[in-house]
Design an enzyme around this catalytic site. Structure first.
Site, PDB file in Angstrom:
ATOM      1  CE  LYS A  51      -0.531  -0.130   5.063  1.00 19.76           C
ATOM      2  NZ  LYS A  51      -1.484  -0.162   6.180  1.00 19.76           N
ATOM      3  CE1 TYR A 286      10.432  32.231  -1.717  1.00 17.61           C
ATOM      4  CE2 TYR A 286      10.810  29.882  -1.371  1.00 17.61           C
ATOM      5  CZ  TYR A 286      10.325  30.925  -2.156  1.00 17.61           C
ATOM      6  OH  TYR A 286       9.753  30.650  -3.367  1.00 17.61           O
TER       7      TYR A 286
END
Length: 394
Positions: A51, A286
């Site tokens: 999964k 940033y």
């Protein structure tokens, strides 16, 4: 997702590697599969858990290789994951471990999927569908019964023996499996061991109470990765390895203590896009999140949080490998890029390979180590690796 395998290429070609990619060591996958099988009874079959895109590794290349090894049973979380495997021509039983809404029941037939009855009410809904007019010419619907022995997530409560017995007699269903999930098998303390033993005993008490009602073809399974490694059981038909299949356990301590016989399957790499020199006082990234305190060389690396690399590794909390050495991540990790301090590496150049998980020059950073640095587990870290990453089966 791009999956490139050597078998699909001419021998004279090299595997193209773009901005950021995952390398899959299929030899390690084969070894891990054989090692885990060696810990189980001879008659016990592996049902690998694939999964979440095979825990981020890539469901396609992982299941193809396992199929080639003779593995004929897989576990997925939902119908859509099962459909993806069938569309990749994966053969064998595909067990949906999670809840499936009745609107999706026809897909179980269309793609030959086995559904978990997550409780008695869900089993009744499955039976009603299986007996519907639209299904009159089809064989019984294959179902595994989930039993709740203490996880309290999915499963018919273990004390409801009469309801569990009734599920076996519901029309239209063929009960090909019954299982539970061990909630605390990852713990080594006395409380975890006692809880796990109670779960195991509860499950086998159900088997005893069912007696002759339990069909001979109904396979029993309890163990996931930690259960296989810590709780050897003789009376099991299947086992569901998840994270261990990929050469890891959920944290670094467990990986070191229990996974000595396993090898990591996944490496995560990216490119150096640019190299810049900063004078003391100059900032980068940033919000001027990094400011050089000395003459500094920084490299821009082409991977970021949109690829699944946790942003919490910013500001030196995380490291990567370049030229066989560890260097710190500086400033804030961006969506597609990050910055690393490479002052100590004068030969770093654009196009060079950076390693986030894996080995370079005899030095390694493991997924377990990276997960510990993020305050999470390897299962989460790996399953969050984004689908836009190339996955190269080597």
């Amino acid at each position: 997702m791009t999956v490139l395998e050597h078998s699909e290429m001419n021998s004279s070609e090299t595997v193209p590697r773009g901005r950021a990619w995952i390398e899959l060591n299929l030899n390690a996958l084969r070894h891990n599969t054989e090692y885990l099988q060696s810990l189980l009874p001879r008659r016990c079959a592996l049902m690998p858990v694939v999964k979440a895109n095979a825990y981020g590794h890539g469901a396609g290349p992982i299941t193809r290789e396992l199929n080639a090894m003779g593995i004929q049973a897989f576990c997925v979380a939902c119908v859509s994951e099962g459909i993806e495997l069938r569309r990749r021509n994966i053969t064998g039983e595909i067990l949906v471990l999670g809840y499936t809404h009745p609107d999706q029941f026809p897909l179980l037939d269309k793609y030959a999927l086995t559904q978990t009855a997550v409780d008695h009410a869900h089993a009744l809904a499955l039976s009603a569908y299986a007996c519907s007019v639209s299904r009159s010419n089809l064989p019984p619907l294959p179902v595994h019964i989930a039993v709740d022995t203490g996880m309290h997530r999915l499963g018919e409560p273990a004390e409801n023996i009469s309801r569990i017995r009734e599920i076996f007699s519901l029309p239209g269903l063929r009960i090909t499996g019954m299982y539970t999930h061990l909630a605390a098998s990852g713990g080594s303390d006395a409380a975890s061991r006692n809880f796990t033993e109670r779960q195991i005993n509860s499950f086998y008490n159900i088997k005893k109470n069912l007696g002759n009602i339990l069909p001979s073809y109904t396979r029993l399974h309890l163990q996931a990765s930690y259960g296989i490694l810590r709780y050897p059981l003789a009376d099991v038909d299947c086992a569901r390895p998840g994270i261990a299949l990929y050469g890891l356990l959920s944290n670094a301590d467990d990986t070191h203590a229990l996974a000595a016989g396993l090898y990591p399957v996944l490496s995560l790499r990216a490119r150096v896009a640019a190299v810049h020199r900063l004078a003391p006082g100059e900032s980068a990234g940033y919000d001027m999140a990094y400011t050089a305190t000395r003459p500094t060389v920084i490299a821009t690396v082409t991977i970021g949080y949109a690829d699944g690399l946790p942003r919490i590794l910013s500001h030196g909390k995380g490291e990567l490998l370049l030229c066989g050495q560890r260097v710190p991540i500086v400033g804030r990790i961006c969506m597609d890029q990050l910055l690393a301090d490479v002052t100590a590496l004068p030969t770093v150049h654009p196009g060079a390979t950076a390693t986030l998980i894996g080995e370079d020059g005899g030095v390694s950073i493991s997924a377990a180590e990276l997960a510990d640095a993020c305050g999470t587990i390897t299962n989460e870290l790996l399953s969050c690796l984004g689908p836009r990453l190339e996955r190269l089966a080597l």
